[in-house]
Motif scaffolding. Structure first.
Motif, mmCIF file in Angstrom:
data_model
loop_
_atom_site.group_PDB
_atom_site.id
_atom_site.type_symbol
_atom_site.label_atom_id
_atom_site.label_comp_id
_atom_site.label_asym_id
_atom_site.label_seq_id
_atom_site.Cartn_x
_atom_site.Cartn_y
_atom_site.Cartn_z
ATOM 1 N N HIS A 84 15.286 46.749 -3.432
ATOM 2 C CA HIS A 84 15.744 46.360 -1.734
ATOM 3 C C HIS A 84 14.848 45.779 -1.054
ATOM 4 O O HIS A 84 14.644 45.192 0.012
ATOM 5 C CB HIS A 84 16.637 47.066 -1.904
ATOM 6 N N LEU A 85 13.282 46.689 -0.985
ATOM 7 C CA LEU A 85 12.555 46.868 0.370
ATOM 8 C C LEU A 85 11.905 45.364 -0.197
ATOM 9 O O LEU A 85 11.161 45.317 0.593
ATOM 10 C CB LEU A 85 11.585 47.928 0.266
ATOM 11 N N LYS A 86 11.186 44.947 -0.875
ATOM 12 C CA LYS A 86 10.515 43.302 -1.465
ATOM 13 C C LYS A 86 11.752 42.386 -1.500
ATOM 14 O O LYS A 86 11.833 41.342 -1.844
ATOM 15 C CB LYS A 86 10.330 43.338 -3.023
ATOM 16 N N ASN A 87 13.088 42.891 -1.201
ATOM 17 C CA ASN A 87 13.847 41.528 -1.202
ATOM 18 C C ASN A 87 14.576 40.868 -1.687
ATOM 19 O O ASN A 87 14.678 39.664 -2.764
ATOM 20 C CB ASN A 87 13.254 40.681 -0.267
ATOM 21 N N ILE A 88 14.410 41.817 -2.989
ATOM 22 C CA ILE A 88 14.651 41.515 -4.162
ATOM 23 C C ILE A 88 16.112 42.378 -5.107
ATOM 24 O O ILE A 88 16.232 43.056 -5.027
ATOM 25 C CB ILE A 88 14.341 41.880 -5.546
ATOM 26 N N ASP A 89 17.720 41.691 -5.389
ATOM 27 C CA ASP A 89 18.340 41.803 -5.235
ATOM 28 C C ASP A 89 17.779 42.438 -7.107
ATOM 29 O O ASP A 89 18.072 41.181 -7.736
ATOM 30 C CB ASP A 89 19.420 40.455 -5.242
ATOM 31 N N VAL A 90 19.486 43.787 -7.163
ATOM 32 C CA VAL A 90 19.427 43.689 -8.640
ATOM 33 C C VAL A 90 20.605 43.036 -9.873
ATOM 34 O O VAL A 90 21.862 42.521 -8.619
ATOM 35 C CB VAL A 90 20.008 45.512 -8.618
ATOM 36 N N SER A 91 20.597 42.528 -10.327
ATOM 37 C CA SER A 91 21.537 41.282 -10.947
ATOM 38 C C SER A 91 22.384 42.403 -12.186
ATOM 39 O O SER A 91 22.050 43.710 -12.358
ATOM 40 C CB SER A 91 20.972 40.529 -11.902
#
Length: 152
Positions: A84-91
């Motif tokens: 989340h801190l890297k602006n990556i969403d979990v799928s």
């Protein structure tokens, strides 16, 4: 003879964007070429090849567009926040919404905790941590929090 997996490859549509994405995950650029670049996972031990190609639009299948990165069990619980801190969403994976991950995979006699996400081209990526090896104990996939509660 075999000591581990040295490399795996993924198709990408934009080399610069892909290099920056994998740098956010902590991988280091090992080689940048015109159509293929390599990112160190662990220098001298393992890397991934990124191939810029129109073939990136192949339908997803885990046998050709999936890589799992091993992490420590201590890190898997905080992986969602780290992403989340890297602006990556979990799928979503195996019917588990992002809110229910990390999940525990029922690969009997092994068990692994995992969390799933995608790169900019929709390649499936996974952070995975072994929970137990060679223990014959069948179970259904579950949330890691449930696994840890049951194992206390």
């Amino acid at each position: 003879m075999i000591k581990g997996l040295y490399e795996a490859h993924l198709p990408v549509s934009d080399m610069e964007a892909s290099i920056e994405f994998y740098k956010k995950l902590g991988l280091a650029l090992a080689h940048k070429g015109e159509h293929v670049s390599f990112m160190w996972i662990k220098k001298g031990k393992s890397w991934i090849g990124l191939w810029e190609s129109e073939e990136v639009n192949l339908p997803y299948h885990p046998s050709i567009r999936h890589i799992a990165f091993q992490v420590d069990l201590e890190n898997i619980s905080s992986a969602k926040e780290w992403l989340h801190l890297k602006n990556i969403d979990v799928s979503e994976a195996f019917g588990f919404e992002p809110a229910r991950q990390p999940l525990v995979l029922d690969n009997d006699p092994q068990a692994h905790a995992a969390i799933y996400f995608n790169d900019p081209d929709g390649n499936s990526l996974e952070l995975i941590a072994p929970l137990r090896l060679d223990v014959n104990e069948s179970f259904e996939k579950m949330e890691l929090t449930e696994w840890l509660r049951l194992k206390k």
